[in-house]
Write an enzyme that holds these catalytic residues in place. Sequence first.
Site, PDB file in Angstrom:
ATOM      1  N   CYS A  76       0.849  -1.211   0.000  1.00 26.35           N
ATOM      2  CA  CYS A  76       0.000   0.000   0.000  1.00 26.35           C
ATOM      3  C   CYS A  76       0.877   1.250   0.000  1.00 26.35           C
ATOM      4  O   CYS A  76       0.567   2.232  -0.683  1.00 26.35           O
ATOM      5  CB  CYS A  76      -0.940   0.005   1.197  1.00 26.35           C
ATOM      6  N   HIS A  94      -0.138 -10.150  -4.583  1.00 27.50           N
ATOM      7  CA  HIS A  94       0.729  -9.746  -5.682  1.00 27.50           C
ATOM      8  C   HIS A  94       1.009 -10.954  -6.562  1.00 27.50           C
ATOM      9  O   HIS A  94       1.242 -12.054  -6.076  1.00 27.50           O
ATOM     10  CB  HIS A  94       2.050  -9.156  -5.182  1.00 27.50           C
ATOM     11  N   ASN A 132       2.300 -16.648  -4.253  1.00 29.95           N
ATOM     12  CA  ASN A 132       2.579 -17.323  -2.989  1.00 29.95           C
ATOM     13  C   ASN A 132       1.445 -16.987  -2.017  1.00 29.95           C
ATOM     14  O   ASN A 132       1.081 -15.820  -1.865  1.00 29.95           O
ATOM     15  CB  ASN A 132       3.921 -16.855  -2.423  1.00 29.95           C
TER      16      ASN A 132
HETATM   17  P1  AMP Z   1       6.263 -12.922  -1.471  1.00 25.04           P
HETATM   18  O1  AMP Z   1       7.445 -13.508  -0.746  1.00 25.04           O
HETATM   19  O2  AMP Z   1       5.592 -13.826  -2.446  1.00 25.04           O
HETATM   20  O3  AMP Z   1       5.289 -12.285  -0.482  1.00 25.04           O
HETATM   21  O4  AMP Z   1       6.841 -11.759  -2.378  1.00 25.04           O
HETATM   22  C1  AMP Z   1       7.238 -10.532  -1.874  1.00 25.04           C
HETATM   23  C2  AMP Z   1       8.217  -9.978  -2.862  1.00 25.04           C
HETATM   24  O5  AMP Z   1       8.366  -8.592  -2.616  1.00 25.04           O
HETATM   25  C3  AMP Z   1       9.628 -10.585  -2.763  1.00 25.04           C
HETATM   26  O6  AMP Z   1       9.944 -11.205  -4.012  1.00 25.04           O
HETATM   27  C4  AMP Z   1      10.522  -9.389  -2.465  1.00 25.04           C
HETATM   28  O7  AMP Z   1      11.748  -9.446  -3.146  1.00 25.04           O
HETATM   29  C5  AMP Z   1       9.671  -8.223  -2.933  1.00 25.04           C
HETATM   30  N1  AMP Z   1       9.914  -6.959  -2.273  1.00 25.04           N
HETATM   31  C6  AMP Z   1      10.030  -6.729  -0.945  1.00 25.04           C
HETATM   32  N2  AMP Z   1      10.211  -5.413  -0.703  1.00 25.04           N
HETATM   33  C7  AMP Z   1      10.217  -4.805  -1.917  1.00 25.04           C
HETATM   34  C8  AMP Z   1      10.371  -3.449  -2.358  1.00 25.04           C
HETATM   35  N3  AMP Z   1      10.552  -2.434  -1.498  1.00 25.04           N
HETATM   36  N4  AMP Z   1      10.333  -3.195  -3.685  1.00 25.04           N
HETATM   37  C9  AMP Z   1      10.157  -4.192  -4.567  1.00 25.04           C
HETATM   38  N5  AMP Z   1       9.987  -5.480  -4.232  1.00 25.04           N
HETATM   39  C10 AMP Z   1      10.025  -5.788  -2.925  1.00 25.04           C
HETATM   40 ZN    ZN Z   2      -1.816  -3.277   1.161  1.00 24.61          ZN
END
Ligand code: AMP
Ligand code: ZN
Length: 111
Positions: free
Chosen positions: A9, A100, A87
């Site tokens: 968000c 996502h 995931n």
């Molecule tokens: P998940 O583990 O499926 O919840 O995916 C979360 C994803 O968000 C991971 O692949 C992280 O590398 C990515 N992530 C975390 N923080 C950031 C950020 N600030 N900008 C871009 N991607 C991010």
């Molecule tokens: Zn959110």
Amino acid sequence: MSDSDCLFCKIIAGEIPSEKVYEDDTTYAFKDINPKARVHVLIVPRAHYANVAELATGDAGQLAHMVEVAQRIADDEFHGAYRLIFNTGLDAGQSVFHVHAHVLTGEKLDE
Ligand code: AMP
Ligand code: ZN
């Protein structure tokens, strides 16, 4: 988790920087900070849903739109081939509880 505590968000609101790939009225896409493929994009709805099952129940059209956006990215990056991952749950590797889609594309992917 309330929206004010949610990392994605905050990214959607522009409070935390991100590398934008695509946006429209309902949907935002940006580069994953820790890419697992040559092109690794996260697609998120602007509205906060915790996971893909909640989104499917709450707004199936939004979920379908996210697939369209993934296809568009892959059409631009790698002749329409891509892997789409949601995931769901801590034990499946979900670390951010704002739904996502991971889009992996831009190169031939391992099976
Ligand atoms: P998940 O583990 O499926 O919840 O995916 C979360 C994803 O968000 C991971 O692949 C992280 O590398 C990515 N992530 C975390 N923080 C950031 C950020 N600030 N900008 C871009 N991607 C991010
Ligand atoms: Zn959110």
